[in-house]
Enzyme design. Structure first.
Site, mmCIF file in Angstrom:
data_model
loop_
_atom_site.group_PDB
_atom_site.id
_atom_site.type_symbol
_atom_site.label_atom_id
_atom_site.label_comp_id
_atom_site.label_asym_id
_atom_site.label_seq_id
_atom_site.Cartn_x
_atom_site.Cartn_y
_atom_site.Cartn_z
ATOM 1 N N GLN A 1 0.771 -1.241 0.000
ATOM 2 C CA GLN A 1 0.000 0.000 0.000
ATOM 3 C C GLN A 1 0.808 1.302 0.000
ATOM 4 O OE1 GLN A 1 -3.411 2.346 2.589
ATOM 5 N NE2 GLN A 1 -3.034 0.248 3.117
ATOM 6 N N GLU B 1 1.124 -1.353 8.165
ATOM 7 C CA GLU B 1 0.344 -0.198 8.629
ATOM 8 C C GLU B 1 0.243 -0.046 10.151
ATOM 9 O OE1 GLU B 1 -1.410 2.399 7.071
ATOM 10 O OE2 GLU B 1 -1.882 3.002 9.114
ATOM 11 N N ASP C 1 0.604 3.777 5.929
ATOM 12 C CA ASP C 1 0.844 3.442 4.523
ATOM 13 C C ASP C 1 0.549 4.611 3.593
ATOM 14 O OD1 ASP C 1 1.782 0.868 4.693
ATOM 15 O OD2 ASP C 1 -0.197 -0.024 4.732
ATOM 16 N N GLY D 1 -7.500 20.246 18.586
ATOM 17 C CA GLY D 1 -7.208 21.668 18.395
ATOM 18 C C GLY D 1 -7.540 22.486 19.625
ATOM 19 N N GLY D 2 -7.571 23.784 19.454
ATOM 20 C CA GLY D 2 -7.809 24.680 20.580
ATOM 21 C C GLY D 2 -9.269 24.836 20.945
HETATM 22 N N1 CAO Z 1 11.920 -9.848 -9.492
HETATM 23 C C1 CAO Z 1 12.584 -10.629 -8.613
HETATM 24 N N2 CAO Z 1 12.490 -10.501 -7.288
HETATM 25 C C2 CAO Z 1 11.673 -9.540 -6.804
HETATM 26 C C3 CAO Z 1 10.941 -8.693 -7.659
HETATM 27 C C4 CAO Z 1 11.093 -8.860 -9.053
HETATM 28 N N3 CAO Z 1 10.440 -8.116 -9.927
HETATM 29 N N4 CAO Z 1 10.235 -7.847 -6.912
HETATM 30 C C5 CAO Z 1 10.484 -8.152 -5.634
HETATM 31 N N5 CAO Z 1 11.351 -9.163 -5.566
HETATM 32 C C6 CAO Z 1 11.907 -9.789 -4.373
HETATM 33 C C7 CAO Z 1 12.709 -8.834 -3.537
HETATM 34 O O1 CAO Z 1 13.966 -8.665 -4.083
HETATM 35 C C8 CAO Z 1 12.719 -9.580 -2.200
HETATM 36 O O2 CAO Z 1 13.674 -10.601 -2.261
HETATM 37 P P1 CAO Z 1 14.849 -10.857 -1.182
HETATM 38 O O3 CAO Z 1 14.180 -10.918 0.146
HETATM 39 O O4 CAO Z 1 15.422 -12.168 -1.631
HETATM 40 O O5 CAO Z 1 15.806 -9.753 -1.261
HETATM 41 C C9 CAO Z 1 11.351 -10.231 -2.191
HETATM 42 O O6 CAO Z 1 10.877 -10.194 -3.529
HETATM 43 C C10 CAO Z 1 10.245 -9.667 -1.345
HETATM 44 O O7 CAO Z 1 10.503 -8.463 -0.782
HETATM 45 P P2 CAO Z 1 9.983 -8.038 0.675
HETATM 46 O O8 CAO Z 1 10.893 -8.624 1.711
HETATM 47 O O9 CAO Z 1 9.868 -6.574 0.641
HETATM 48 O O10 CAO Z 1 8.530 -8.694 0.811
HETATM 49 P P3 CAO Z 1 7.778 -9.232 2.127
HETATM 50 O O11 CAO Z 1 6.448 -9.667 1.631
HETATM 51 O O12 CAO Z 1 8.551 -10.233 2.881
HETATM 52 O O13 CAO Z 1 7.635 -7.946 3.066
HETATM 53 C C11 CAO Z 1 6.857 -5.751 3.699
HETATM 54 C C12 CAO Z 1 6.610 -7.028 2.861
HETATM 55 C C13 CAO Z 1 5.794 -4.749 3.315
HETATM 56 C C14 CAO Z 1 6.743 -6.077 5.179
HETATM 57 C C15 CAO Z 1 8.273 -5.202 3.384
HETATM 58 O O14 CAO Z 1 8.391 -5.025 1.994
HETATM 59 C C16 CAO Z 1 8.574 -3.872 4.070
HETATM 60 O O15 CAO Z 1 8.848 -3.814 5.272
HETATM 61 N N6 CAO Z 1 8.573 -2.785 3.289
HETATM 62 C C17 CAO Z 1 8.943 -1.480 3.786
HETATM 63 C C18 CAO Z 1 7.857 -0.866 4.594
HETATM 64 C C19 CAO Z 1 6.549 -0.760 3.854
HETATM 65 O O16 CAO Z 1 6.422 -0.207 2.810
HETATM 66 N N7 CAO Z 1 5.514 -1.298 4.475
HETATM 67 C C20 CAO Z 1 4.174 -1.057 4.005
HETATM 68 C C21 CAO Z 1 3.543 -2.222 3.496
HETATM 69 S S1 CAO Z 1 1.829 -1.922 3.307
HETATM 70 O O17 CAO Z 1 1.195 -2.202 4.821
#
Ligand code: CAO
Length: 412
Positions: free
Chosen positions: A16, A138, A167, A245-246
């Site tokens: 998101q 979030e 988010d 607010g105030g």
């Molecule tokens: N081709 C190949 N690999 C890809 C890719 C693509 N096009 N797009 C993504 N990937 C891979 C990434 O490189 C990553 O791989 P590695 O872990 O091996 O480096 C993997 O896919 C997934 O990435 P991720 O760790 O970000 O995904 P997750 O589902 O485990 O985590 C989240 C999700 C949201 C917790 C994490 O991305 C995060 O903390 N993001 C930052 C904060 C944020 O934006 N949070 C809001 C989310 S909405 O509530």
């Protein structure tokens, strides 16, 4: 011409926070190229699905006006294509877990080598510090940014809000960072890094609570429901419905007493007399025990109780009309059903109906920021990889053979 026409955004976002940011930029006319893993795509395509095998509303409502290319950036060919995309784009946005882009081989340093004009925006849960490696969603951000500890009632647990301030709030902050960096680039020719932490974004939105934290050192927070009978510790308490607010305010019940039959009413100093007139308590209009903000402060609860005695006899819309006619700031508590049906929001394009080839018609929230010379139109979200070939040819410069080759190798 759209305000951001000609700006190409390499969109590596998912879930998101990041998609909110790039959707905003797309509404303003940027060409947003969403890069998704072949066969999988943004995880939200499949989350909270209401129709089997059809992109979820979660996805469709966060990815309007974008193009989708599938690309495996972990293959050699995928990396080569990704490098070409970095060369051709103005902005790159990502919100992967910390270090994911580095692990792919695309550190900020490498991105600058490929394209020194690139603006590279990242959203993470935390900024540098003890938690910088943590993954964040979030409600984690709401808890760590000061929202949860200050939301709810004094005698209850911390509460998270329905507004996605972690988010979507951080996505908004990031979008501002990106357009600011684009403006800076106009003058310097250089790109730069834009970093937004969700904790910081939430804290920014909770600024008034850090204000109150410091006010506590000088005595009780008199507009909080804890005053004058409750106790204050050395931490900002949860303020229930009290206004941040105030001017004091409160949610008051209306007829016929349904779960959303409430109106929020604020007592501005000049509003007291009209309010008392409306509720038939003319005797309190000039009574020094009630007529000044200072006199009312220790008995705000009683003030709102008096007004609620009147609001319960009216619907929230009747109360809104009567109070507004007397210049009293107020607003009905609207349900999502009521908002979806609200014709004025449809007329301004804030709520929009969009047609999707697989799901049919659905409602989404359009651009809430209105520009007079660059109005937004909302186009449906792309299907997974819908524009892969078009982007490979147009942006990367591939021939038909090269596109076929990339497909055969599983890079796209
Ligand atoms: N081709 C190949 N690999 C890809 C890719 C693509 N096009 N797009 C993504 N990937 C891979 C990434 O490189 C990553 O791989 P590695 O872990 O091996 O480096 C993997 O896919 C997934 O990435 P991720 O760790 O970000 O995904 P997750 O589902 O485990 O985590 C989240 C999700 C949201 C917790 C994490 O991305 C995060 O903390 N993001 C930052 C904060 C944020 O934006 N949070 C809001 C989310 S909405 O509530």
């Amino acid at each position: 011409m759209k305000a951001l026409e000609g700006v190409k955004i390499l969109d590596m976002t998912h879930v998101q926070s990041g998609p909110t940011c790039t959707q905003l930029l797309a509404w303003f006319g940027a060409d947003v190229i969403k890069v998704e893993r072949p066969g999988v795509g943004d995880v939200t395509r499949q989350q909270l699905r209401d129709i089997p095998d059809v992109d979820s509303l979660y996805f469709t409502m966060l990815n309007a006006n974008k193009r989708s290319i599938t690309l495996n950036t972990k293959t050699e060919k995928g990396k080569a294509i990704f490098t070409k995309l970095i060369e051709s784009c103005d902005v790159m946005v990502e919100n992967f877990a910390p270090g994911a882009l580095d692990r792919m081989g695309f550190s900020w340093q490498r991105i600058q080598e490929i394209n020194p004009r690139m603006i590279y925006a990242s959203i993470k849960g935390f900024g540098p510090g003890a938690y910088e490696e943590c993954k964040v969603y979030e409600n984690v951000a709401q808890c760590t940014g000061g929202s949860a500890s200050t939301t709810g009632f004094d005698d209850g647990p911390p509460i998270v809000t329905g507004a996605q301030i972690g988010d979507s709030g951080t996505g908004l902050h990031a979008a501002l960072g990106i357009v600011t960096a684009l403006f800076h680039r106009e003058k310097t020719g250089r790109g730069q890094r834009v970093e937004c932490a969700m904790q910081d974004g939430v804290l920014n939105l909770c600024r008034v609570k850090l204000r109150d934290q410091q006010r506590l050192a000088h005595g009780p927070l008199k507009e909080y429901p804890q005053y004058p009978n409750g106790t204050f510790s050395d931490e900002v308490p949860r303020a229930g419905h009290a206004s941040g607010g105030g001017q004091p305010g409160h949610v008051l019940q209306c007829a016929p007493g349904g779960p959303n039959d409430y109106i929020y009413v604020i007592i501005q100093p000049p509003g007291w007399a009209p309010l008392m007139q409306i509720i038939g308590r003319e005797d309190l209009m000039d009574d020094p025990e009630w007529s000044t903000p200072e006199a009312r402060l220790p008995k705000l609860e009683s003030c709102f109780h008096l007004i609620e005695g009147w609001t319960v006899t009216k619907t929230k819309f009747e109360a809104m009309e009567i109070l507004n006619a007397h210049n009293v700031p107020c607003g009905p508590v609207l349900s999502m059903k009521e908002l979806a049906e609200e014709q004025s929001l449809r007329a301004t394009g804030t709520v929009v109906e969009v047609d999707h080839p697989k799901r049919g018609k659905y409602l989404t929230v359009g651009n809430p920021i209105k520009l007079s010379d660059s109005p937004s139109d909302v186009r449906r979200s792309p299907l997974l990889g819908e524009h892969t070939e078009e982007i490979l040819k147009e942006v990367v410069g591939f021939s038909d053979e090269e596109v076929a080759e990339a497909r055969d190798e599983g890079a796209v």
